[in-house]
Design a protein around this motif. Structure first.
Motif, PDB file in Angstrom:
ATOM      1  N   MET A   1       2.338   1.602  -3.426  1.00  0.00           N
ATOM      2  CA  MET A   1       1.326   2.080  -4.377  1.00  0.00           C
ATOM      3  C   MET A   1       1.005   3.547  -4.116  1.00  0.00           C
TER       4      MET A   1
ATOM      5  N   SER B   1       1.398   6.672  -6.713  1.00  0.00           N
ATOM      6  CA  SER B   1       0.105   7.160  -7.204  1.00  0.00           C
ATOM      7  C   SER B   1       0.240   8.595  -7.732  1.00  0.00           C
TER       8      SER B   1
ATOM      9  N   SER C   1       0.838  -1.202   0.000  1.00  0.00           N
ATOM     10  CA  SER C   1       0.000   0.000   0.000  1.00  0.00           C
ATOM     11  C   SER C   1       0.869   1.248   0.000  1.00  0.00           C
TER      12      SER C   1
END
Length: 403
Positions: free
Chosen positions: A298, A302, A295
């Motif tokens: 990511m 992003s 996470s």
């Protein structure tokens, strides 16, 4: 010619018997007759056949080891030594052990079979299969009417009533007994039991002869299920005992080995549950940590994170620009202040502030030379606080020092 006493002759003959090693250890076959069990514990009898007789005695120390009583008419093979009884001058067989006639040949044949099977590796521990820790289905090959199955079921009921005891009835004595046991082994193996017990109570060597069968030995060795042998109660092992994966001294002992305690099983299951829960929790925690890492990665990759990063860069650059502009403004302000101070020092008003005044004529033209004023001219004296009008009453020209 010498004359000898009866005792001397008997002693001489006894010495001859003693020196004959053939007579020290010999088997004598014959029929028992004139049998007498003496109160002292000794056994006296005569061995006879169609060619003759020989008196025999078995002393109490050896007679007490007999597992079966002799009877007149028994055909036996008596083992011992031949010697003379000096007092009566008669020789006799001093017996140390007795076996039924023909057992010697059977024993030799059995030993040859054991040797052959041993050379094939059938007794080797490397081929022994371990018993399962938890056997839920225990197969038993034995007589359905004997005490063996009763003893096994009794032990199983005490240790763990949940274990299934599957009986395959078989002959355990007499003609066809070995083949019956073989069929039981193969049937239970196909039925998928966890372990097989071959059981039989005590008996004579003849009664237990079925368990010295070569085909039965091969069936046990080839069985994919662990086999426990519990045959007889004697000290001598049968071939079944030797080739089986485990040898139990009694059927009850075989049940003790194969039927696990329910309490142990429950405790083990609880321990396994705790271990699985701990391992599962660790795996869940590891996965959560891994997901958090993914996470974060990511999030770092992003578009929003990139925009925030660019915004931070822009903010940093804006701050740097502001700092640079403020430094330049401060430097410019400092220079301006310096220039102001310089200009202020050069300003007439600044000088006027120290008691000086600026002089102009009546029209406001600045007078810088005393010769430009005539007596009676109207003058204006400009000071910091205000203006004074005056009339020139006297004009005095000072001489200039050229030096």
């Amino acid at each position: 010619m010498n004359v000898y006493t009866v005792g001397q002759i008997n002693a001489y003959i006894k010495n001859m018997f003693t020196q004959d090693y053939f007579l020290h250890s010999v088997y004598v076959a014959g029929e028992v007759s004139n049998l007498k069990y003496h109160s002292s514990g000794h056994i006296y009898f005569t061995l006879k056949d169609e060619t003759g007789i020989i008196p025999a005695v078995m002393f109490r120390s050896n007679a007490s080891k007999m597992t079966r009583k002799l009877s007149d008419g028994d055909m036996i093979e008596a083992y011992g030594s031949v010697n003379i009884y000096e007092r009566s001058g008669s020789y006799q067989l001093y017996v140390t052990s007795v076996r039924q006639a023909g057992e010697g040949a059977k024993h030799e044949e059995l030993e040859r079979l054991k040797q052959r099977l041993s050379e094939m590796g059938m007794f080797d521990n490397m081929y022994k299969k371990p018993l399962p820790k938890y056997a839920f289905r225990v197969g038993v090959v034995t007589s359905p009417t004997g005490s063996v199955i009763h003893d096994i079921r009794q032990v199983a009921a005490r240790r763990n009533p949940g274990v299934e005891i599957i009986l395959h009835p078989a002959k355990v004595q007499g003609e066809g007994a070995a083949q019956s046991v073989i069929e039981g082994i193969r049937s239970l193996e196909q039925d998928g039991v966890d372990v097989i017990i071959i059981g039989r109570g005590g008996g004579s060597d003849e009664d237990l002869s079925a368990f010295n069968d070569e085909a039965l030995a091969h069936a046990i060795f080839d069985c994919t299920v662990p086999v426990v042998s519990a045959v007889g109660h004697g000290d001598d092992e049968s071939i079944t005992d030797m080739v089986a994966d485990v040898h139990a001294p009694t059927p009850s002992a075989a049940a003790e080995l194969t039927v696990f305690l329910y309490e142990d099983y429950v405790r083990d299951v609880n321990m396994r549950i705790m271990t699985m829960e701990r391992l599962m929790q660790k795996r869940i925690d590891d996965k959560r940590a891994h997901f958090r890492q993914l996470s974060l990665r990511m999030e770092a990759l992003s578009p929003g994170a990139k925009i925030r990063m660019q915004r931070m860069l822009c903010t940093n650059r804006e701050q740097k620009l502001d700092d640079m502009m403020n430094r330049k403004l401060d430097a410019a302000k400092h220079k301006v202040l310096i220039y102001i101070e310089k200009y202020r020092a050069l300003s007439p008003l600044e000088k006027i502030g120290h008691g000086y005044a600026a002089v102009t004529d009546g029209n406001g033209a600045r007078i810088t030379d005393v010769t430009a004023v005539s007596p009676g001219d109207m003058l204006r004296l400009i000071m910091r606080e205000g203006l004074i009008e005056a009339k020139a009453a006297r004009i005095e020209v000072r001489e200039q020092d050229d030096t």
